[in-house]
Design a protein around this motif. Sequence first.
Motif, PDB file in Angstrom:
ATOM      1  N   THR A 250       0.996  -1.016  -0.168  1.00  0.00           N
ATOM      2  CA  THR A 250      -0.140  -0.286  -0.167  1.00  0.00           C
ATOM      3  C   THR A 250       0.872   1.147  -0.400  1.00  0.00           C
ATOM      4  O   THR A 250       0.720   2.166  -0.786  1.00  0.00           O
ATOM      5  CB  THR A 250      -1.314  -0.481   1.065  1.00  0.00           C
ATOM      6  N   ASP A 251       1.404   1.031   1.183  1.00  0.00           N
ATOM      7  CA  ASP A 251       3.150   2.661   0.843  1.00  0.00           C
ATOM      8  C   ASP A 251       3.338   2.952   0.226  1.00  0.00           C
ATOM      9  O   ASP A 251       3.301   3.716  -0.693  1.00  0.00           O
ATOM     10  CB  ASP A 251       3.558   2.231   2.320  1.00  0.00           C
ATOM     11  N   LEU A 252       4.003   1.513  -0.975  1.00  0.00           N
ATOM     12  CA  LEU A 252       4.991   1.558  -1.568  1.00  0.00           C
ATOM     13  C   LEU A 252       3.717   2.424  -3.335  1.00  0.00           C
ATOM     14  O   LEU A 252       4.008   3.074  -3.925  1.00  0.00           O
ATOM     15  CB  LEU A 252       5.526   0.367  -2.582  1.00  0.00           C
ATOM     16  N   THR A 253       2.480   1.613  -3.193  1.00  0.00           N
ATOM     17  CA  THR A 253       1.541   1.808  -4.306  1.00  0.00           C
ATOM     18  C   THR A 253       1.720   3.187  -3.863  1.00  0.00           C
ATOM     19  O   THR A 253       1.585   4.285  -5.063  1.00  0.00           O
ATOM     20  CB  THR A 253       0.356   1.456  -4.575  1.00  0.00           C
ATOM     21  N   ARG A 254       1.249   3.765  -3.239  1.00  0.00           N
ATOM     22  CA  ARG A 254       1.006   5.386  -2.967  1.00  0.00           C
ATOM     23  C   ARG A 254       2.239   6.154  -2.872  1.00  0.00           C
ATOM     24  O   ARG A 254       1.622   6.938  -3.773  1.00  0.00           O
ATOM     25  CB  ARG A 254       0.589   5.603  -1.466  1.00  0.00           C
ATOM     26  N   GLU A 255       3.484   6.060  -2.629  1.00  0.00           N
ATOM     27  CA  GLU A 255       4.516   6.671  -2.987  1.00  0.00           C
ATOM     28  C   GLU A 255       4.835   6.719  -4.612  1.00  0.00           C
ATOM     29  O   GLU A 255       5.021   7.619  -5.228  1.00  0.00           O
ATOM     30  CB  GLU A 255       5.879   5.860  -2.209  1.00  0.00           C
TER      31      GLU A 255
ATOM     32  N   GLY B 157       1.905   6.750  -7.001  1.00  0.00           N
ATOM     33  CA  GLY B 157       1.236   7.679  -7.569  1.00  0.00           C
ATOM     34  C   GLY B 157       0.355   7.040  -8.348  1.00  0.00           C
ATOM     35  O   GLY B 157       0.155   7.128  -9.294  1.00  0.00           O
ATOM     36  N   ILE B 158       0.237   5.432  -8.174  1.00  0.00           N
ATOM     37  CA  ILE B 158      -0.132   4.277  -9.118  1.00  0.00           C
ATOM     38  C   ILE B 158      -1.138   3.931  -8.441  1.00  0.00           C
ATOM     39  O   ILE B 158      -1.902   3.009  -8.642  1.00  0.00           O
ATOM     40  CB  ILE B 158       0.237   3.580  -9.431  1.00  0.00           C
ATOM     41  N   GLU B 159      -2.299   4.791  -7.103  1.00  0.00           N
ATOM     42  CA  GLU B 159      -3.688   4.200  -6.510  1.00  0.00           C
ATOM     43  C   GLU B 159      -4.494   4.403  -7.104  1.00  0.00           C
ATOM     44  O   GLU B 159      -4.775   4.732  -8.088  1.00  0.00           O
ATOM     45  CB  GLU B 159      -3.575   5.399  -5.622  1.00  0.00           C
ATOM     46  N   GLY B 160      -5.222   2.787  -7.105  1.00  0.00           N
ATOM     47  CA  GLY B 160      -6.326   2.816  -7.977  1.00  0.00           C
ATOM     48  C   GLY B 160      -6.003   2.063  -9.795  1.00  0.00           C
ATOM     49  O   GLY B 160      -7.516   2.102 -10.141  1.00  0.00           O
ATOM     50  N   ILE B 161      -4.618   1.446  -9.677  1.00  0.00           N
ATOM     51  CA  ILE B 161      -4.369   0.715 -10.697  1.00  0.00           C
ATOM     52  C   ILE B 161      -4.491  -1.123 -10.516  1.00  0.00           C
ATOM     53  O   ILE B 161      -4.597  -1.496  -9.464  1.00  0.00           O
ATOM     54  CB  ILE B 161      -3.270   1.403 -11.136  1.00  0.00           C
TER      55      ILE B 161
END
Length: 78
Positions: free
Chosen positions: A67-72, A74-78
């Motif tokens: 979750t943290d890496l995805t947020r960092e 900038g690919i949330e929701g993909i």
Amino acid sequence: MTKDFVKNDDYRRFIAELKSRVQSAQIKAAVKVNEELIGLYWEIGKQLVERQRASKWGDNVIAQIATDLTREAGIEGI
């Protein structure tokens, strides 16, 4: 100027050779990229397991890291 040379066997062989060299280089590049990524993923997995054991983090830490890496990234929701 006419394009008669495109009917020439020597020209066709030359074009075929060029295409073959480009395809070969593309394959070699893809293999190298895959080698690097596999090495990276292996090391990341190893570090995660080692850190998880040493720090006594629970099983949920992997999901949190993702979750943290995805947020960092900038690919949330993909």
